[in-house]
Design a protein around this motif. Structure first.
Motif, PDB file in Angstrom:
ATOM      1  N   UNK A   1      40.639  33.342  39.212  1.00  0.00           N
ATOM      2  CA  UNK A   1      40.751  33.300  40.674  1.00  0.00           C
ATOM      3  C   UNK A   1      39.863  34.345  41.341  1.00  0.00           C
ATOM      4  N   UNK A   2      39.657  34.227  42.660  1.00  0.00           N
ATOM      5  CA  UNK A   2      38.784  35.172  43.365  1.00  0.00           C
ATOM      6  C   UNK A   2      39.304  36.603  43.360  1.00  0.00           C
ATOM      7  N   UNK A   3      40.587  36.822  43.150  1.00  0.00           N
ATOM      8  CA  UNK A   3      41.131  38.176  43.127  1.00  0.00           C
ATOM      9  C   UNK A   3      41.085  38.813  41.742  1.00  0.00           C
ATOM     10  N   UNK A   4      40.595  38.106  40.743  1.00  0.00           N
ATOM     11  CA  UNK A   4      40.460  38.663  39.396  1.00  0.00           C
ATOM     12  C   UNK A   4      39.229  39.583  39.342  1.00  0.00           C
ATOM     13  N   UNK A   5      39.200  40.515  38.403  1.00  0.00           N
ATOM     14  CA  UNK A   5      38.024  41.398  38.290  1.00  0.00           C
ATOM     15  C   UNK A   5      36.714  40.633  38.081  1.00  0.00           C
TER      16      UNK A   5
ATOM     17  N   UNK B   1      34.717  33.296  36.755  1.00  0.00           N
ATOM     18  CA  UNK B   1      34.221  33.110  35.388  1.00  0.00           C
ATOM     19  C   UNK B   1      35.198  32.206  34.642  1.00  0.00           C
ATOM     20  N   UNK B   2      34.761  31.645  33.527  1.00  0.00           N
ATOM     21  CA  UNK B   2      35.641  30.778  32.745  1.00  0.00           C
ATOM     22  C   UNK B   2      36.844  31.575  32.251  1.00  0.00           C
ATOM     23  N   UNK B   3      38.014  30.974  32.369  1.00  0.00           N
ATOM     24  CA  UNK B   3      39.247  31.640  31.959  1.00  0.00           C
ATOM     25  C   UNK B   3      39.535  31.411  30.476  1.00  0.00           C
ATOM     26  N   UNK B   4      40.572  32.072  29.986  1.00  0.00           N
ATOM     27  CA  UNK B   4      40.983  31.879  28.588  1.00  0.00           C
ATOM     28  C   UNK B   4      41.413  30.437  28.340  1.00  0.00           C
TER      29      UNK B   4
END
Length: 82
Positions: free
Chosen positions: A54-58, A62-65
Motif C-alpha cells: 500500500x502507499x503507506x508502506x515503506x 512494490x510487489x508484496x509477499x
C-alpha cells in the motif's frame, strides 16, 4: 488456492476479494491522467487487482509477499504438469 491455504484465517475463500485488491493513493496520479469526474469527491484511495504494497508502506507500490507466493505457486504448477 494460495489464499485458502496460506492466508485465510479459517481455511475458506472468505475474504479473498479484499485480500487480492491493492490500494492506490489517488493523489499520486499524474496531473494530466487524474479523473475529472465529480462522482468521487472525498475519496483518497482506490482499489485495483494486484498484489502490491500500500502507499503507506515503506516501499510503496512494490510487489508484496503475496505476489511472490502466488507467482511461486504458478511456476510450481507449470513445472509439475510439464
Amino acid at each position: 488456492m494460495v489464499y485458502q491455504y496460506m492466508y485465510s484465517a479459517n481455511g475458506t475463500m472468505t475474504g479473498y476479494t479484499e485480500h487480492s485488491l491493492s490500494y492506490f493513493n489517488i493523489s499520486n496520479f499524474a496531473p494530466d491522467s487524474a479523473t475529472t469526474s465529480t462522482h468521487f469527491t472525498g475519496q483518497s484511495t482506490c482499489r485495483y487487482k494486484d498484489y502490491r504494497d500500500p502507499p503507506w508502506a515503506p516501499d510503496a507500490y512494490t510487489f508484496s509477499k503475496q505476489y511472490w507466493s502466488v507467482l511461486a505457486a504458478k511456476l510450481a504448477f507449470v513445472i509439475f504438469f510439464q
